[in-house]
Design an enzyme around this catalytic site. Structure first.
Site, PDB file in Angstrom:
ATOM      1  N   ASP A 184       0.843  -1.187   0.000  1.00  0.00           N
ATOM      2  CA  ASP A 184       0.000   0.000   0.000  1.00  0.00           C
ATOM      3  C   ASP A 184       0.891   1.254   0.000  1.00  0.00           C
ATOM      4  O   ASP A 184       1.786   1.362  -0.837  1.00  0.00           O
ATOM      5  CB  ASP A 184      -0.964  -0.037   1.196  1.00  0.00           C
ATOM      6  CG  ASP A 184      -2.068   1.002   1.087  1.00  0.00           C
ATOM      7  OD1 ASP A 184      -3.060   0.739   0.385  1.00  0.00           O
ATOM      8  OD2 ASP A 184      -1.930   2.083   1.693  1.00  0.00           O
ATOM      9  N   TYR A 316      -1.827  11.147   1.475  1.00  0.00           N
ATOM     10  CA  TYR A 316      -2.300  10.907   0.108  1.00  0.00           C
ATOM     11  C   TYR A 316      -2.259  12.202  -0.703  1.00  0.00           C
ATOM     12  O   TYR A 316      -1.939  12.190  -1.897  1.00  0.00           O
ATOM     13  CB  TYR A 316      -3.725  10.342   0.138  1.00  0.00           C
ATOM     14  CG  TYR A 316      -3.755   8.842   0.300  1.00  0.00           C
ATOM     15  CD1 TYR A 316      -4.202   8.015  -0.720  1.00  0.00           C
ATOM     16  CD2 TYR A 316      -3.329   8.239   1.481  1.00  0.00           C
ATOM     17  CE1 TYR A 316      -4.232   6.634  -0.577  1.00  0.00           C
ATOM     18  CE2 TYR A 316      -3.355   6.864   1.639  1.00  0.00           C
ATOM     19  CZ  TYR A 316      -3.798   6.071   0.608  1.00  0.00           C
ATOM     20  OH  TYR A 316      -3.805   4.697   0.759  1.00  0.00           O
ATOM     21  N   HIS A 374      -5.095  -7.572   0.197  1.00  0.00           N
ATOM     22  CA  HIS A 374      -4.388  -6.301   0.314  1.00  0.00           C
ATOM     23  C   HIS A 374      -3.581  -6.208   1.601  1.00  0.00           C
ATOM     24  O   HIS A 374      -2.482  -5.664   1.618  1.00  0.00           O
ATOM     25  CB  HIS A 374      -5.399  -5.153   0.244  1.00  0.00           C
ATOM     26  CG  HIS A 374      -4.761  -3.803   0.213  1.00  0.00           C
ATOM     27  ND1 HIS A 374      -4.143  -3.305  -0.908  1.00  0.00           N
ATOM     28  CD2 HIS A 374      -4.622  -2.854   1.171  1.00  0.00           C
ATOM     29  CE1 HIS A 374      -3.661  -2.099  -0.644  1.00  0.00           C
ATOM     30  NE2 HIS A 374      -3.932  -1.805   0.605  1.00  0.00           N
TER      31      HIS A 374
END
Length: 396
Positions: A184, A316, A374
């Site tokens: 990630d 982000y 994930h």
């Protein structure tokens, strides 16, 4: 005689969350105002009401944060200031001679908590079906603005800056030869480390192909077309969290700091495979591997108690936001060091070997396993550790 604290000092760290903070958390959960039930039978409108009801009930009545706190405090934890941010990290040295140092980076909505079950298999492989010569010294840092690390107080903490901070951390710990792993957001950090190739880094492994998010990949085979279709689906209906945090992290931050249930819902709404596995743990009492109710809430509670929902969201914006300083920079060069990659079936997309080879011409290890998603290190820690042992074996 008084001593002067140096800027490179490494200090021991222990968690001690107050009783008042835990009581406040419980009160806020119990006071939550929930929306009506979604009008569909799947997750296409978001996190389902049944999942959140079960999660909130368990969180307020049965969950015990003190067990997570004790698990963290049983490990050697430290903090050290790097580039203006107090970095928290776990550092477990193996008892095996010549253990290879490994810095492993979590992602969002994870934390160092998602990596805890890998500590034993990585530092003491002989106790987990592995060979003693495959042991690692393990460094698990908390990303800036996540969990127990400090928040950046200025813009500019993009993936490359974090990668440079990790290189400084490994240097500060005395490691002159080491490897890196990330998934990630951690995959982006490890990818940047590989491209920057700091002194001492001899290879890295990842389980999310970051270059596929920004570069054109071939679609000549059925496998490649299937992966491209999965990315397209993610871009059309699965990346709402990504867009919000990359463009308006402060806006969502108000809910994440004010309501623990809003925080939990936001963190659960990441990818389809992980969502249904987590929902199954709460609604059906059927966890997938290590994705148990307690482990999921350990992670969410850590975000709540540290108040890092907004600062984590800003990462982000820094890495992918069109308004961030990093947006106008030239991309980093291709990694000159060996790269390993493992694809897990439940990931957002199943990366074909051809894509990994295109992204990393120095690919030295590739494997596709039959379980895990994930949060592979969290869900299947023994399998994940086995993959890292195999990926880095040729570099020892």
């Amino acid at each position: 005689m008084a001593t002067v604290e140096t800027v490179t000092e490494i200090r021991p760290f222990q968690l001690d969350i107050s009783k008042e903070a835990l009581e406040d958390l419980r009160r806020r959960i119990e006071a939550t105002r929930l929306p009506s039930k979604e009008l569909v039978e799947d997750r296409s409108q978001g996190v389902q009401l049944a999942t959140i009801r079960q999660l909130a009930t368990y969180w307020a009545t049965e969950y015990d944060w003190r067990k997570a706190e004790a698990k963290l405090n049983a490990l050697p934890q430290f903090t050290t200031p790097i580039d203006g941010v107090e970095i928290h990290f776990i550092h477990v040295r193996s008892d095996h001679e010549d253990a290879l140092p490994l810095i492993m980076t979590h992602g969002w909505p994870g934390s160092v908590i998602e990596l805890l079950e890998t500590v034993g298999p990585l530092t003491d492989p002989s106790a987990h079906g592995g060979r003693p010569e495959d042991a690692f010294d393990l460094v698990l840092p908390s990303l800036p603005g996540y969990g127990f690390s400090g928040e950046p107080v200025e813009v500019g903490w993009e993936l490359g800056r974090t990668a440079r901070a990790w290189a400084e951390l490994m240097n500060r710990l005395g490691y002159t030869r080491y490897v890196a792993q990330g998934g990630d957001v951690g995959a982006g950090v490890s990818d940047a480390m590989g491209r920057l190739a700091p002194d001492g880094l001899i290879g890295f492994h990842t389980n999310l192909l970051v270059p596929a998010l920004s570069g054109t990949m071939p679609t000549d085979t059925d496998e490649e077309r299937a992966a491209a279709a999965q990315i397209a689906t993610f871009g059309q209906s699965g990346n709402g969290y990504f867009i919000e945090m990359a463009t308006r992290p402060q806006t969502i931050g108000y809910a994440l700091l004010d309501s623990p249930v809003a925080l939990a819902a936001w963190m659960l709404d990441h990818d389809t495979d992980a969502y249904y596995k987590i929902a199954g743990a709460f609604v059906d009492g059927q966890p997938s591997g290590n994705l148990t109710r307690d482990h999921i809430l350990d992670n969410v509670t850590a975000y709540w108690l540290t108040g890092t929902g907004a600062s984590a969201a800003r990462s982000y914006w820094e890495a992918y936001g069109p308004d961030a300083p990093a947006a106008g920079r030239e991309p980093l060069p291709t990694s000159p060091i060996p790269v390993g990659f493992t694809t897990f079936p439940g990931e957002i997309w199943r990366t074909p070997r051809s894509w990994a080879e295109k992204a990393y011409p120095n690919l030295t290890y590739f494997n596709e396993v039959d379980k895990g998603g994930h949060f592979a290190a969290w869900e299947e820690p023994e399998l994940f550790a086995s993959e890292l042992r195999a990926a880095f074996r040729s570099l020892r």
